[in-house]
Design an enzyme around this catalytic site. Structure first.
Site, PDB file in Angstrom:
ATOM      1  N   GLN A  29       0.851  -1.011  -0.045  1.00 21.10           N
ATOM      2  CA  GLN A  29      -0.192  -0.085  -0.009  1.00 21.10           C
ATOM      3  C   GLN A  29       0.792   1.210   0.024  1.00 21.10           C
ATOM      4  O   GLN A  29       1.697   1.517   0.950  1.00 21.10           O
ATOM      5  CB  GLN A  29      -0.807   0.147   1.373  1.00 21.10           C
ATOM      6  CG  GLN A  29      -1.841   1.365   1.239  1.00 21.10           C
ATOM      7  CD  GLN A  29      -2.566   1.477   2.642  1.00 21.10           C
ATOM      8  OE1 GLN A  29      -2.118   1.721   3.431  1.00 21.10           O
ATOM      9  NE2 GLN A  29      -3.906   0.946   2.423  1.00 21.10           N
ATOM     10  N   TYR A  53      -6.524  10.691   3.674  1.00 20.30           N
ATOM     11  CA  TYR A  53      -5.170  10.851   3.351  1.00 20.30           C
ATOM     12  C   TYR A  53      -4.918  11.914   2.370  1.00 20.30           C
ATOM     13  O   TYR A  53      -5.909  12.448   1.681  1.00 20.30           O
ATOM     14  CB  TYR A  53      -4.339   9.452   3.208  1.00 20.30           C
ATOM     15  CG  TYR A  53      -3.938   8.642   4.439  1.00 20.30           C
ATOM     16  CD1 TYR A  53      -5.057   8.413   5.482  1.00 20.30           C
ATOM     17  CD2 TYR A  53      -2.913   7.749   4.667  1.00 20.30           C
ATOM     18  CE1 TYR A  53      -4.793   7.731   6.528  1.00 20.30           C
ATOM     19  CE2 TYR A  53      -2.495   7.286   5.534  1.00 20.30           C
ATOM     20  CZ  TYR A  53      -3.497   7.459   6.710  1.00 20.30           C
ATOM     21  OH  TYR A  53      -3.195   6.412   7.716  1.00 20.30           O
ATOM     22  N   ARG A  96      -9.381  -7.279  10.688  1.00 22.99           N
ATOM     23  CA  ARG A  96      -9.329  -7.775  12.008  1.00 22.99           C
ATOM     24  C   ARG A  96      -9.559  -9.104  12.394  1.00 22.99           C
ATOM     25  O   ARG A  96      -9.034  -9.729  13.230  1.00 22.99           O
ATOM     26  CB  ARG A  96     -10.619  -6.859  12.906  1.00 22.99           C
ATOM     27  CG  ARG A  96     -10.202  -5.333  12.867  1.00 22.99           C
ATOM     28  CD  ARG A  96     -11.396  -4.721  13.655  1.00 22.99           C
ATOM     29  NE  ARG A  96     -12.374  -4.647  12.369  1.00 22.99           N
ATOM     30  CZ  ARG A  96     -13.562  -4.067  12.327  1.00 22.99           C
ATOM     31  NH1 ARG A  96     -14.092  -3.467  13.599  1.00 22.99           N
ATOM     32  NH2 ARG A  96     -14.463  -4.031  11.395  1.00 22.99           N
TER      33      ARG A  96
END
Length: 411
Positions: free
Chosen positions: A103, A173, A349
């Site tokens: 990423q 971002y 998660r």
């Protein structure tokens, strides 16, 4: 679940020039294992374990395109010194049969200037709650340097042995902040209309594609909505996605939501770990969090595939491959994603809790994840991201909550 449906999910699948062994991707979740902004053996072990657990591809997060593009100084930024360690990591992932995804992006207004020693960037004038100082606003003639930094990071990722790239266009971002009407108040060629606000994302995608060609699959993580007043909405994001599809630089879009700057829980859903964050945030962010923590960490009830309703709009409008993120924890939800026309699913998660979850699902179709969506993993980013309730965790059992009458270490 029929054997055909199972085989669709766990059969090889094409992602651009890349063939993955199945349709399950480990989503980018910041690992907190790079104290010197370089790969460590702990980071390699983290991704090796997930790869050995059966995912088709694991995503390394977060590989900043510039030193000022990190959320803090401990994150990797893409430079020649990082290549050797990244090569060891990709070799380890490949040895387990999975592909490796990097990423890449610039944190922009989410960057911590006080930690990085470089100014945080924003499309328009803003005060940084992390760095406790005004952010820098790049002039129009400086923006090509940011585009070039993404292309350079892509080339370094290819040199490091990665199979794919995920460009970060989400969570406010830098690129995502340019997409946001609330954060982008520019009046030049990168602000104003939706088309001008989308210009940076399109230029970055094209530059990255030009840098790596067909050597790597190129995807992007795109906000469907910011979840804040005046932010990016689903209709505008759909238009951005249509432009990105028409440009032809991306092999897939991973659909996300929320703002790390203003509303992070829209991405996560489940419990809001306010008390835990208040204990671990660095000063002075800790002081501010105690004042605004309840409004900043909102609570969204957890349900499986919680981003699906928004993502359906994109599936109806686009023909390009799409990756469904958010609440993917069992085979039924994976099947639902495939039935709805999504090409891949991304898990986060649930794999922190059980890195071998996919092997368990393949062995027993009715397997359910042990993740309880408490989000206590979120505050661990400062000491190494982990599930506090995973078997073998060093966390003291007495400090953990009891759910349904059971200590979560044994749950």
């Amino acid at each position: 679940m029929t054997s055909t449906e199972m085989s669709t999910i766990f059969a090889p699948a094409k992602l651009g020039p890349l063939t993955l062994r199945n349709r399950v991707i480990k989503a980018a979740t910041f690992e907190g294992r790079t104290p010197e902004a370089l790969v460590t053996e702990e980071l390699i072990a983290f991704h090796r374990e997930v790869a050995a657990g059966g995912v088709g591809m694991t995503t390394v997060a977060y590989c900043a395109v510039a030193p000022g593009g990190r959320t803090d100084r401990h994150q990797i930024w893409m430079r020649p010194e990082a290549v050797a360690g990244l090569r060891r990591l990709t070799d380890a992932v490949h040895a387990e049969g999975a592909a490796a995804n990097a990423q890449i992006g610039h944190a922009g207004p989410v960057a911590n200037a006080a930690s990085n020693g470089y100014p945080a960037l924003a499309p328009s004038r803003m005060f940084s709650p992390l760095g406790m100082r005004p952010m820098a606003v790049p002039k129009e003639h400086e923006i090509p340097e940011l585009v070039a930094a993404h292309a350079n990071a892509a080339r370094l990722a290819a040199e490091s042995g990665f199979d794919a790239l995920e460009i970060h266009f989400g969570h406010n971002y830098l690129t995502s902040s340019f997409l946001s009407p609330r954060l982008n108040r520019r009046t030049d060629g990168y602000g104003g209309t939706a088309e001008k606000r989308a210009r940076l994302a399109r230029e970055i995608a094209l530059a990255v594609k030009e840098a790596v060609g067909d050597r790597l699959a190129v995807t992007a993580k795109l906000n469907m909505e910011d979840g804040v007043r005046g932010g990016l909405t689903v209709p505008e994001s759909l238009q951005v996605a249509a432009w990105l599809e028409a440009d032809g630089a991306l092999d897939a879009l991973e659909l996300t939501a929320g703002s790390s700057l203003l509303n992070p829980m829209l991405l996560f859903h489940g419990d809001a770990p306010r008390r835990s964050f208040a204990k671990v945030l660095p000063v002075p962010a800790r002081w501010g969090f105690r004042a605004v923590g309840r409004s900043f960490l909102k609570e969204y009830p957890y349900q499986e595939a919680y981003l699906l309703e928004r993502a359906r709009h994109f599936r109806r409008e686009l023909s390009m491959p799409l990756i469904l993120l958010g609440g993917i924890t069992n085979l039924d939800t994976m099947r639902l994603a495939m039935t709805e026309g999504f090409d891949f699913v991304a898990m986060g998660r649930a794999l922190l809790r059980e890195p071998n979850l996919l092997h368990r699902i393949q062995s027993e179709a009715g397997t359910r994840s042990a993740c309880i969506h408490c989000n206590e993993c979120m505050p661990t980013i400062y000491t190494g991201t982990k599930c506090l309730y995973r078997l073998g965790s060093p966390v003291i059992a007495e400090s953990l909550p009891v759910v349904n009458g059971k200590s979560q270490v044994q749950a």
